[in-house]
Scaffold this motif. Structure first.
Motif, short mmCIF file in Angstrom:
data_model
loop_
_atom_site.label_atom_id
_atom_site.label_comp_id
_atom_site.label_asym_id
_atom_site.label_seq_id
_atom_site.Cartn_x
_atom_site.Cartn_y
_atom_site.Cartn_z
N ALA A 148 0.83 -1.21 0.00
CA ALA A 148 0.00 0.00 0.00
C ALA A 148 0.86 1.25 0.00
O ALA A 148 0.58 2.22 -0.73
CB ALA A 148 -0.93 -0.01 1.21
N ILE A 149 1.92 1.26 0.80
CA ILE A 149 2.79 2.43 0.85
C ILE A 149 3.52 2.61 -0.47
O ILE A 149 3.67 3.72 -0.97
CB ILE A 149 3.79 2.29 2.02
CG1 ILE A 149 3.09 2.59 3.33
CG2 ILE A 149 4.98 3.22 1.84
CD1 ILE A 149 3.99 2.63 4.53
N GLU A 150 3.96 1.50 -1.08
CA GLU A 150 4.64 1.59 -2.36
C GLU A 150 3.72 2.17 -3.43
O GLU A 150 4.19 2.85 -4.36
CB GLU A 150 5.13 0.21 -2.80
CG GLU A 150 6.29 -0.32 -1.96
CD GLU A 150 6.65 -1.75 -2.33
OE1 GLU A 150 5.97 -2.31 -3.21
OE2 GLU A 150 7.60 -2.29 -1.74
N LEU A 151 2.42 1.92 -3.32
CA LEU A 151 1.46 2.44 -4.29
C LEU A 151 0.95 3.83 -3.91
O LEU A 151 0.04 4.35 -4.55
CB LEU A 151 0.29 1.47 -4.44
CG LEU A 151 0.63 0.14 -5.10
CD1 LEU A 151 -0.56 -0.80 -5.08
CD2 LEU A 151 1.10 0.35 -6.53
N GLY A 152 1.52 4.41 -2.85
CA GLY A 152 1.21 5.81 -2.54
C GLY A 152 0.13 6.05 -1.53
O GLY A 152 -0.37 7.18 -1.42
N VAL A 153 -0.26 5.04 -0.75
CA VAL A 153 -1.27 5.25 0.29
C VAL A 153 -0.62 6.00 1.45
O VAL A 153 0.50 5.69 1.87
CB VAL A 153 -1.86 3.91 0.77
CG1 VAL A 153 -2.88 4.14 1.88
CG2 VAL A 153 -2.51 3.19 -0.40
N ALA A 154 -1.31 6.99 1.98
CA ALA A 154 -0.77 7.84 3.04
C ALA A 154 -0.67 7.08 4.36
O ALA A 154 -1.43 6.14 4.61
CB ALA A 154 -1.66 9.07 3.22
#
Length: 451
Positions: A341-347
């Motif tokens: 999720a973080i790699e895909l830009g989730v805050a």
């Protein structure tokens, strides 16, 4: 509303107070921890652990944790961690070809096999190269568009097809002879968003034409996708027996959703309303749930599989139009691991970004810097709270209130009557005003009185 549990406590251990202790981890609502690092991978693709202290970016901003930055320093673009994600979306100038007369049940792998290994299509990890256009109301399959890295590669693909057809090689998809021609972003966008009225496409950018007051039948621009289209997109999956076209190719509504999310002109924030985005997000969540049910029941393991499921939720997480909280809905429903999720830009703490409907975190800003700014906002608003007696707290049931990541920022953001139907650009102005007001108050030194 967020579908996840509402009772999990929010760990607000990150403070704006200068300190050199190890940077805390960010905790998701599922109890897992997310390393609060600028990036998840070190050299050699080996996972790194929690950093030994604040990131270099935060240390430079706070002078090693010894001072607060000035207002000017805090608002410098290189330091300021908030941005409107929709404005990060850009026009796409990929080369495009159009494949006509395709079979209704054609699949994406068949299209890729038809193009061959030499076709230099756009990166599948970043974009969606194949767009099999579906009429959202009837679910009828129309034509297929394929995007290439540039115009020359699209021309080469058409040339290869013509030379192969001249020698009686190729030219068939399934049982049909197909035609391949050079196309454009204008035609692709026009076919993907056929219900967009008063729109003239220049490349992938829409030019909104003002309503003709002298034409009583011209209702003007009403959005890029109608409510009816989104409702029917879900209905085709809920009741495929009533949709003969969708019954033959059950994966088509999901592929249509992927193309819609990634090709939607999100940067047109002055023409997209909060309601428009909410309806598209609602359809996305419903389709993800339905697809998960179909996969679990093994209704059609060939067409409705985990690979398609992953393509859909990745498109939703990469969609620049969704808020951090909306993306967290996708993470929760699809059980996406936190690192992905973080790699895909989730805050970080995405589920707690509910006060903001247009603003998210800026890419490439370390998470501890983002959390530091949020802590400044929260702590300043907490200090401004009026004292409430124990009796008043008991009457308000304040003891049951959950902590807020942004404090009472939601109470400071003005929400005019009918704001749900306002454009995202209009709503963003109110949110920027509130954030700027709090940060200016928090970072402006108090005037000292005479000794």
């Amino acid at each position: 509303p967020t579908p996840g549990p509402k009772s999990q406590p929010l760990d607000l251990e990150f403070s704006s107070e200068p300190r050199n202790a190890a940077t805390p981890t960010l905790r998701s609502r599922r109890g897992q921890t997310i390393t609060n690092a600028a990036g998840p991978y070190a050299t050699g693709n080996r996972l790194i652990g929690p950093p030994s202290g604040p990131s270099p970016h935060l240390r430079a901003l706070t002078n090693g944790g010894t001072r607060l930055p000035t207002v000017e320093e805090a608002f410098t673009p290189n330091n300021f961690p908030f941005i409107e994600h929709c404005r990060l979306a850009t026009e796409q100038n990929f080369g495009v070809i159009k494949i006509r007369n395709i079979p209704y049940s054609v699949t994406r792998p068949e299209i890729l096999a038809f193009l061959g290994r030499n076709a230099r299509i756009v990166n599948e990890q970043e974009y969606e190269p194949v767009h099999i256009v579906m009429e959202r109301v009837t679910s009828k399959t129309l034509d297929c568009y394929v995007e290439f890295i540039n115009l020359n590669e699209a021309v080469n693909a058409v040339t290869r097809f013509e030379s192969n057809r001249a020698t009686n090689r190729g030219g068939r998809l399934g049982s049909r002879h197909v035609d391949v021609e050079l196309s454009s972003q204008e035609q692709l966008m026009k076919d993907l968003f056929p219900k967009a009225k008063n729109v003239q496409w220049q490349g992938s950018r829409p030019i909104i034409i003002a309503r003709d007051e002298n034409d009583p039948y011209n209702s003007g621009f009403q959005g890029f996708i109608s409510k009816e289209e989104l409702v029917m997109l879900v209905k085709h999956v809920e009741a495929p027996q009533r949709s003969p076209f969708s019954k033959e190719c059950p994966q088509r509504p999901f592929e249509c959703l992927i193309s819609t999310l990634l090709k939607y002109p999100w940067y047109m924030v002055d023409h997209i309303t909060i309601e428009d985005r909410s309806l598209l997000h609602k359809a996305t969540i419903e389709l993800l749930r339905l697809l998960r049910e179909r996969i679990d029941s093994e209704t059609d393991p060939v067409n409705l599989n985990k690979m398609l499921y992953k393509r859909v939720w990745r498109a939703a997480l990469k969609c620049p139009g969704f808020t951090p909280c909306q993306k967290d809905d996708v993470v929760f429903i699809c059980d996406v691991d936190d690192r992905t999720a973080i790699e895909l830009g989730v805050a970080p703490y995405a589920v707690w970004w509910k006060p903001l409907f247009t603003i998210g975190h800026k890419p490439n800003i370390p998470h501890d810097t983002i959390m530091w700014y949020i802590a400044i906002i929260r702590e300043h608003l907490d200090r401004k709270k009026q004292y409430v007696s124990l009796a008043e707290r008991a009457a308000r049931h304040d003891q049951d209130e959950l902590p807020k990541l942004f404090g009472d920022l939601d109470k400071l953001i003005e929400r005019p009557k009918g704001w749900w139907f306002m454009t995202m650009g209009q709503v963003a102005k109110y949110e920027w005003t509130a954030i700027e007001q709090v940060l200016r108050e928090a970072l402006t030194p108090a005037l000292e009185g005479p000794n």
